[in-house]
Design a protein around this motif. Structure first.
Motif, PDB file in Angstrom:
ATOM      1  N   CYS A 283     -20.788  26.747   0.137  1.00 32.59           N
ATOM      2  CA  CYS A 283     -21.926  27.607  -0.178  1.00 32.59           C
ATOM      3  C   CYS A 283     -22.845  26.922  -1.192  1.00 32.59           C
ATOM      4  O   CYS A 283     -24.068  26.922  -1.024  1.00 32.59           O
ATOM      5  N   CYS A 284     -22.273  26.330  -2.233  1.00 34.15           N
ATOM      6  CA  CYS A 284     -23.074  25.606  -3.230  1.00 34.15           C
ATOM      7  C   CYS A 284     -23.831  24.459  -2.583  1.00 34.15           C
ATOM      8  O   CYS A 284     -25.018  24.266  -2.836  1.00 34.15           O
ATOM      9  N   ASN A 285     -23.147  23.697  -1.747  1.00 31.53           N
ATOM     10  CA  ASN A 285     -23.772  22.555  -1.089  1.00 31.53           C
ATOM     11  C   ASN A 285     -24.887  23.008  -0.143  1.00 31.53           C
ATOM     12  O   ASN A 285     -25.851  22.291   0.066  1.00 31.53           O
ATOM     13  N   GLY A 286     -24.750  24.196   0.409  1.00 28.90           N
ATOM     14  CA  GLY A 286     -25.769  24.730   1.301  1.00 28.90           C
ATOM     15  C   GLY A 286     -27.017  25.211   0.590  1.00 28.90           C
ATOM     16  O   GLY A 286     -28.047  25.420   1.208  1.00 28.90           O
ATOM     17  N   ARG A 287     -26.949  25.405  -0.708  1.00 31.03           N
ATOM     18  CA  ARG A 287     -28.097  25.871  -1.482  1.00 31.03           C
ATOM     19  C   ARG A 287     -29.013  24.730  -1.923  1.00 31.03           C
ATOM     20  O   ARG A 287     -30.091  24.973  -2.443  1.00 31.03           O
ATOM     21  N   ALA A 288     -28.582  23.506  -1.750  1.00 31.85           N
ATOM     22  CA  ALA A 288     -29.386  22.357  -2.169  1.00 31.85           C
ATOM     23  C   ALA A 288     -30.607  22.208  -1.268  1.00 31.85           C
ATOM     24  O   ALA A 288     -30.578  22.570  -0.098  1.00 31.85           O
ATOM     25  N   HIS A 289     -31.676  21.681  -1.832  1.00 26.59           N
ATOM     26  CA  HIS A 289     -32.895  21.514  -1.050  1.00 26.59           C
ATOM     27  C   HIS A 289     -33.183  20.055  -0.713  1.00 26.59           C
ATOM     28  O   HIS A 289     -34.142  19.768  -0.008  1.00 26.59           O
ATOM     29  N   ASP A 290     -32.363  19.116  -1.220  1.00 26.39           N
ATOM     30  CA  ASP A 290     -32.594  17.708  -0.958  1.00 26.39           C
ATOM     31  C   ASP A 290     -31.279  16.953  -1.080  1.00 26.39           C
ATOM     32  O   ASP A 290     -30.366  17.392  -1.773  1.00 26.39           O
ATOM     33  N   LEU A 291     -31.191  15.807  -0.415  1.00 25.63           N
ATOM     34  CA  LEU A 291     -30.010  14.962  -0.522  1.00 25.63           C
ATOM     35  C   LEU A 291     -30.070  14.139  -1.800  1.00 25.63           C
ATOM     36  O   LEU A 291     -31.145  13.682  -2.197  1.00 25.63           O
ATOM     37  N   ALA A 292     -28.933  13.943  -2.429  1.00 26.58           N
ATOM     38  CA  ALA A 292     -28.870  13.099  -3.619  1.00 26.58           C
ATOM     39  C   ALA A 292     -28.890  11.636  -3.200  1.00 26.58           C
ATOM     40  O   ALA A 292     -28.276  11.263  -2.196  1.00 26.58           O
ATOM     41  N   THR A 293     -29.577  10.828  -3.959  1.00 28.02           N
ATOM     42  CA  THR A 293     -29.546   9.389  -3.711  1.00 28.02           C
ATOM     43  C   THR A 293     -28.260   8.826  -4.313  1.00 28.02           C
ATOM     44  O   THR A 293     -27.564   9.516  -5.074  1.00 28.02           O
ATOM     45  N   VAL A 294     -27.966   7.587  -4.003  1.00 28.28           N
ATOM     46  CA  VAL A 294     -26.764   6.951  -4.550  1.00 28.28           C
ATOM     47  C   VAL A 294     -26.863   6.885  -6.072  1.00 28.28           C
ATOM     48  O   VAL A 294     -25.876   7.154  -6.772  1.00 28.28           O
ATOM     49  N   ASP A 295     -28.045   6.577  -6.602  1.00 28.54           N
ATOM     50  CA  ASP A 295     -28.210   6.497  -8.058  1.00 28.54           C
ATOM     51  C   ASP A 295     -28.020   7.854  -8.724  1.00 28.54           C
ATOM     52  O   ASP A 295     -27.384   7.958  -9.779  1.00 28.54           O
ATOM     53  N   GLN A 296     -28.563   8.909  -8.122  1.00 23.12           N
ATOM     54  CA  GLN A 296     -28.386  10.250  -8.676  1.00 23.12           C
ATOM     55  C   GLN A 296     -26.921  10.670  -8.634  1.00 23.12           C
ATOM     56  O   GLN A 296     -26.399  11.236  -9.603  1.00 23.12           O
ATOM     57  N   ALA A 297     -26.259  10.407  -7.520  1.00 25.49           N
ATOM     58  CA  ALA A 297     -24.842  10.759  -7.395  1.00 25.49           C
ATOM     59  C   ALA A 297     -23.997   9.953  -8.379  1.00 25.49           C
ATOM     60  O   ALA A 297     -23.059  10.486  -8.983  1.00 25.49           O
ATOM     61  N   HIS A 298     -24.335   8.684  -8.554  1.00 29.19           N
ATOM     62  CA  HIS A 298     -23.618   7.835  -9.511  1.00 29.19           C
ATOM     63  C   HIS A 298     -23.744   8.402 -10.926  1.00 29.19           C
ATOM     64  O   HIS A 298     -22.766   8.480 -11.666  1.00 29.19           O
ATOM     65  N   ALA A 299     -24.956   8.808 -11.293  1.00 26.02           N
ATOM     66  CA  ALA A 299     -25.169   9.401 -12.619  1.00 26.02           C
ATOM     67  C   ALA A 299     -24.377  10.695 -12.783  1.00 26.02           C
ATOM     68  O   ALA A 299     -23.802  10.949 -13.855  1.00 26.02           O
ATOM     69  N   LEU A 300     -24.312  11.516 -11.726  1.00 29.26           N
ATOM     70  CA  LEU A 300     -23.543  12.765 -11.796  1.00 29.26           C
ATOM     71  C   LEU A 300     -22.052  12.497 -11.971  1.00 29.26           C
ATOM     72  O   LEU A 300     -21.386  13.139 -12.789  1.00 29.26           O
ATOM     73  N   VAL A 301     -21.521  11.552 -11.200  1.00 27.45           N
ATOM     74  CA  VAL A 301     -20.093  11.226 -11.301  1.00 27.45           C
ATOM     75  C   VAL A 301     -19.777  10.707 -12.699  1.00 27.45           C
ATOM     76  O   VAL A 301     -18.774  11.089 -13.307  1.00 27.45           O
ATOM     77  N   ARG A 302     -20.635   9.856 -13.231  1.00 24.67           N
ATOM     78  CA  ARG A 302     -20.420   9.332 -14.585  1.00 24.67           C
ATOM     79  C   ARG A 302     -20.455  10.448 -15.624  1.00 24.67           C
ATOM     80  O   ARG A 302     -19.658  10.464 -16.562  1.00 24.67           O
ATOM     81  N   THR A 303     -21.364  11.401 -15.461  1.00 23.28           N
ATOM     82  CA  THR A 303     -21.450  12.523 -16.394  1.00 23.28           C
ATOM     83  C   THR A 303     -20.192  13.383 -16.329  1.00 23.28           C
ATOM     84  O   THR A 303     -19.653  13.791 -17.361  1.00 23.28           O
ATOM     85  N   VAL A 304     -19.709  13.644 -15.118  1.00 24.39           N
ATOM     86  CA  VAL A 304     -18.496  14.457 -14.966  1.00 24.39           C
ATOM     87  C   VAL A 304     -17.285  13.714 -15.542  1.00 24.39           C
ATOM     88  O   VAL A 304     -16.440  14.320 -16.209  1.00 24.39           O
ATOM     89  N   ARG A 305     -17.204  12.424 -15.312  1.00 24.57           N
ATOM     90  CA  ARG A 305     -16.084  11.653 -15.881  1.00 24.57           C
ATOM     91  C   ARG A 305     -16.132  11.635 -17.406  1.00 24.57           C
ATOM     92  O   ARG A 305     -15.098  11.675 -18.060  1.00 24.57           O
ATOM     93  N   ARG A 306     -17.326  11.580 -17.950  1.00 19.26           N
ATOM     94  CA  ARG A 306     -17.484  11.645 -19.409  1.00 19.26           C
ATOM     95  C   ARG A 306     -17.001  13.002 -19.914  1.00 19.26           C
ATOM     96  O   ARG A 306     -16.295  13.089 -20.911  1.00 19.26           O
ATOM     97  N   ALA A 307     -17.384  14.070 -19.228  1.00 10.28           N
ATOM     98  CA  ALA A 307     -16.942  15.412 -19.616  1.00 10.28           C
ATOM     99  C   ALA A 307     -15.430  15.557 -19.454  1.00 10.28           C
ATOM    100  O   ALA A 307     -14.788  16.266 -20.231  1.00 10.28           O
ATOM    101  N   ALA A 308     -14.859  14.892 -18.461  1.00  5.53           N
ATOM    102  CA  ALA A 308     -13.418  14.987 -18.216  1.00  5.53           C
ATOM    103  C   ALA A 308     -12.600  14.380 -19.356  1.00  5.53           C
ATOM    104  O   ALA A 308     -11.436  14.743 -19.539  1.00  5.53           O
ATOM    105  N   THR A 309     -13.203  13.487 -20.128  1.00  2.00           N
ATOM    106  CA  THR A 309     -12.470  12.929 -21.276  1.00  2.00           C
ATOM    107  C   THR A 309     -12.247  13.980 -22.358  1.00  2.00           C
ATOM    108  O   THR A 309     -11.368  13.818 -23.200  1.00  2.00           O
ATOM    109  N   TRP A 310     -13.045  15.055 -22.354  1.00  2.00           N
ATOM    110  CA  TRP A 310     -12.864  16.140 -23.311  1.00  2.00           C
ATOM    111  C   TRP A 310     -11.757  17.097 -22.887  1.00  2.00           C
ATOM    112  O   TRP A 310     -11.276  17.880 -23.701  1.00  2.00           O
TER     113      TRP A 310
END
Length: 164
Positions: free
Chosen positions: A46-73
């Motif tokens: 459902c969340c994925n269906g609400r998106a209006h555009d595809l993420a680029t590789v750079d955007q997805a890379h930044a998101l994964v890095r942000t989540v991994r940074r948060a996971a250290t907490w």
């Protein structure tokens, strides 16, 4: 014999983005503990269906890095399933969609979850393509059509039919 794995180096990120990622990670972990996986995957669909555009590789890379940074907490386990689901949710919150994937490797018997953008596994080891995909949650963009003949949901499907 146990193997100690070091957390990957993720660099410095914006504080507000990392806080939002941490909140999303806590929600995903709580839902994984409290809800059946099928309910969580339906929410991810459902969340994925609400998106209006595809993420680029750079955007997805930044998101994964942000989540991994948060996971250290997080004081507990935050592995591939938690990180990939959180990344998918965060991408959807930002109006972008990624492909969530789950796969299995037979020898050695291993499970893995990851996200893809433009058909490329994002921030993953070189062995990721060797996993046999067992589940994917692809993006369903606004206005996209759907082939009901191949749909597994039958009459409950609410997606628009594919025009022939």
């Amino acid at each position: 014999m146990s193997v100690t794995m070091a957390a990957p180096q993720v660099g410095r990120m914006s504080g507000s983005k990392t806080v939002l990622a941490f909140i999303a990670l806590v929600l995903v972990i709580a839902f994984l503990r409290l809800l059946p996986l099928r309910v969580l995957l339906a929410a991810t669909r459902c969340c994925n269906g609400r998106a209006h555009d595809l993420a680029t590789v750079d955007q997805a890379h930044a998101l994964v890095r942000t989540v991994r940074r948060a996971a250290t907490w997080w004081p507990g386990r935050a592995a591939c399933l938690e990180i990939s689901l959180t990344t998918t949710w965060l991408a959807a919150l930002r109006g972008r969609a990624v492909v969530w994937c789950h796969g299995v490797q037979v020898h050695p018997y291993t499970f893995h979850a990851w996200v893809e953008a433009d058909g490329v596994p994002v921030d993953e080891p070189a062995t990721t393509p060797s996993f046999l995909r067992t589940m994917t949650i692809p993006p369903v963009l606004e206005g996209a059509t759907h082939d009901h003949r191949r749909c597994q949901r039958g009459r409950r499907c609410r997606l628009r039919p594919l025009r022939h």
